[in-house]
Scaffold this motif. Structure first.
Motif, PDB file in Angstrom:
ATOM      1  N   GLY A   1     -49.962 -65.886   7.230  1.00 28.94           N
ATOM      2  CA  GLY A   1     -51.045 -65.189   6.863  1.00 28.94           C
ATOM      3  C   GLY A   1     -51.093 -63.906   7.214  1.00 28.94           C
ATOM      4  O   GLY A   1     -51.789 -63.223   6.694  1.00 28.94           O
ATOM      5  N   ALA A  10     -53.015 -61.849  -2.315  1.00 36.00           N
ATOM      6  CA  ALA A  10     -53.792 -63.297  -3.002  1.00 36.00           C
ATOM      7  C   ALA A  10     -53.693 -63.085  -4.730  1.00 36.00           C
ATOM      8  O   ALA A  10     -53.668 -64.166  -5.074  1.00 36.00           O
ATOM      9  N   SER A  36     -51.602 -74.835  -3.872  1.00 35.30           N
ATOM     10  CA  SER A  36     -51.979 -75.220  -2.765  1.00 35.30           C
ATOM     11  C   SER A  36     -51.232 -74.367  -1.799  1.00 35.30           C
ATOM     12  O   SER A  36     -50.207 -73.553  -2.078  1.00 35.30           O
ATOM     13  N   ILE A  37     -52.104 -73.992  -0.747  1.00 32.89           N
ATOM     14  CA  ILE A  37     -51.601 -73.207   0.230  1.00 32.89           C
ATOM     15  C   ILE A  37     -51.823 -73.607   1.678  1.00 32.89           C
ATOM     16  O   ILE A  37     -52.796 -73.961   1.988  1.00 32.89           O
ATOM     17  N   LEU A  53     -57.192 -66.756   4.678  1.00 37.99           N
ATOM     18  CA  LEU A  53     -57.798 -67.828   4.262  1.00 37.99           C
ATOM     19  C   LEU A  53     -58.988 -67.477   3.252  1.00 37.99           C
ATOM     20  O   LEU A  53     -59.219 -67.858   2.209  1.00 37.99           O
ATOM     21  N   LEU A  61     -57.813 -66.143   0.005  1.00 34.28           N
ATOM     22  CA  LEU A  61     -57.485 -67.270  -1.005  1.00 34.28           C
ATOM     23  C   LEU A  61     -58.570 -68.138  -1.541  1.00 34.28           C
ATOM     24  O   LEU A  61     -58.533 -68.480  -2.698  1.00 34.28           O
ATOM     25  N   VAL A  62     -59.693 -68.190  -0.503  1.00 35.52           N
ATOM     26  CA  VAL A  62     -60.695 -68.959  -1.278  1.00 35.52           C
ATOM     27  C   VAL A  62     -61.484 -68.120  -2.222  1.00 35.52           C
ATOM     28  O   VAL A  62     -61.884 -68.636  -3.225  1.00 35.52           O
ATOM     29  N   ILE A  77     -58.145 -70.512  -5.165  1.00 36.60           N
ATOM     30  CA  ILE A  77     -56.921 -71.250  -5.211  1.00 36.60           C
ATOM     31  C   ILE A  77     -57.502 -72.766  -4.820  1.00 36.60           C
ATOM     32  O   ILE A  77     -58.182 -73.007  -3.982  1.00 36.60           O
ATOM     33  N   VAL A 132     -56.749 -74.927  -0.197  1.00 39.32           N
ATOM     34  CA  VAL A 132     -56.482 -73.839   0.755  1.00 39.32           C
ATOM     35  C   VAL A 132     -56.850 -74.582   2.266  1.00 39.32           C
ATOM     36  O   VAL A 132     -57.885 -75.089   2.491  1.00 39.32           O
ATOM     37  N   GLU A 133     -55.702 -74.858   2.696  1.00 40.60           N
ATOM     38  CA  GLU A 133     -55.527 -75.656   3.958  1.00 40.60           C
ATOM     39  C   GLU A 133     -55.142 -74.680   5.173  1.00 40.60           C
ATOM     40  O   GLU A 133     -54.257 -74.075   5.177  1.00 40.60           O
ATOM     41  N   ALA A 152     -62.236 -72.537   3.670  1.00 46.01           N
ATOM     42  CA  ALA A 152     -61.012 -73.442   3.296  1.00 46.01           C
ATOM     43  C   ALA A 152     -61.564 -74.997   3.110  1.00 46.01           C
ATOM     44  O   ALA A 152     -62.594 -75.560   3.868  1.00 46.01           O
TER      45      ALA A 152
END
Length: 361
Positions: A114, A122, A132-133, A161, A164-165, A169, A172-173, A198
């Motif tokens: 990250g 992003a 997925s990421i 994070l 990405l949210v 996406i 998002v993990e 996430a």
């Protein structure tokens, strides 16, 4: 709690399923170790990566040749291509290759620390269809920055994070490496992950490989591991109410009475069964953290399709692992010697047995 006979029946059924999957060995997940270079030098790195690493990665044209061969042999839409490292975002031609992979039909995923994942990055990830990421987030600021050995790493991970949210996406993990020092902060870590938006949180303990091999302070004792499982079970139940899918990483068999408390599925090491990869030096592998002797071929001289069809037998038939502490284990057909990256070749047994830790004799 289910009775012992029911557990044994479930284990036997799952063991048969694993054998069937091994016999079929359909490729579903392909990781590409883009480079060993990294913008961090984490204390626990299994690959011993660093900012000045001399292995930049396989040339792009050779990566694309392997991906093209795979797409010609199988339906790439059924294969998740996950880019990892090192840190994939330090590779200059990453997005060009991802765009070509998407055009071939591959679904795209990523594992990242990250640090370099700004809003603009992003946007680029969303443009190549990222599905997925996984972003490393190892606890509150002090714990994360200490493990990652760089001030500001926590803020960068949290920002990644959120970026990405915001780009929607699908998966998002956040993934958390638990150490004895961060174990008391599990609930606080969950709160941080939830606040980013996430929708997945995965937790795992560090194993004595790579840089962690010489740092016992990073490793959980059996009592720590039991605390981890109990704490995560409670947070998993909470996450189910609050929209966060919480899982213990699939690193070892826990027993059928424990598995559903902390995981979506039952343990199955799919390395070489449904999972393969291309290492930064071109070796065809089964898991990013396996030793070099487990490599199965090389991109410069061999066809991945042929290698996948004709080799990988040490991963599909694990009978050679029934030695040491596994020799007389009643659960071997279910566990099959634990995850391969935990295998200790000198002792001829796994360095860790999760089942023993949770069910001491």
């Amino acid at each position: 709690m289910l009775g012992p006979l029911v557990h044994r029946f479930q284990e036997a059924r799952w063991g048969l399923y694993q054998k069937l999957e091994s016999d079929l060995h359909e490729l579903r997940y392909l990781f590409w170790e883009t480079t060993r270079r990294c913008n961090l030098a984490c204390r626990h790195c299994g690959s011993d990566c660093g900012r000045d690493d001399s292995l930049p990665g396989l040339p792009g044209e050779l990566v694309l040749k392997v991906l093209g061969d795979i797409a010609a042999a199988w339906d790439a839409r059924g294969i998740m291509l996950v880019v990892s490292g090192g840190e994939p975002l330090v590779r200059p031609d990453l997005f060009e290759i991802l765009a070509r992979a998407q055009a071939l039909g591959f679904r795209i995923g990523m594992v990242t620390n990250g640090w370099a994942l700004s809003g603009a990055v992003a946007d680029r990830l969303a443009s190549v269809g990222l599905e997925s990421i996984v972003v490393s987030l190892d606890g509150p600021r002090a714990q994360h920055d200490w493990l990652r050995a760089r001030d500001g790493a926590f803020d960068r991970a949290v920002g990644a994070l959120r970026n990405l949210v915001e780009r929607r996406i699908p998966i998002v993990e956040a993934i958390t490496c638990v150490t004895p020092g961060s174990l008391p902060h599990l609930e606080a870590t969950y709160e941080i992950v939830r606040a980013t938006g996430a929708n997945y949180w995965r937790v795992f303990n560090i194993f004595p490989i790579g840089r962690a091999k010489d740092n016992p302070d990073l490793l959980l004792a059996p009592g720590h591991f039991r605390t981890l499982v109990d704490s995560l079970a409670a947070l998993r139940a909470r996450g189910a109410r609050e929209g966060v899918k919480v899982n213990l990483s699939e690193e070892g068999y826990l027993g059928f009475d424990v598995e559903p408390r902390v995981r979506d599925g039952v343990y199955f090491c799919r390395a070489g069964v449904n999972i393969a990869g291309i290492m930064a030096d071109g070796t065809f592998a089964a898991c990013p953290n396996l030793p070099a002797w487990m490599g199965q071929g090389h991109a410069a001289s061999e066809s991945f399709v042929d290698v996948w069809n004709d080799r990988y037998q040490i991963f599909r038939d694990r009978s050679w692992m029934k030695t040491g502490r596994c020799a007389g284990c009643a659960h071997f057909d279910m566990c099959r010697g634990n995850s391969l990256h935990i295998w200790d070749p000198e002792r001829q047994e796994p360095a860790w047995c999760h089942y023993e830790m949770l069910h001491p004799k």
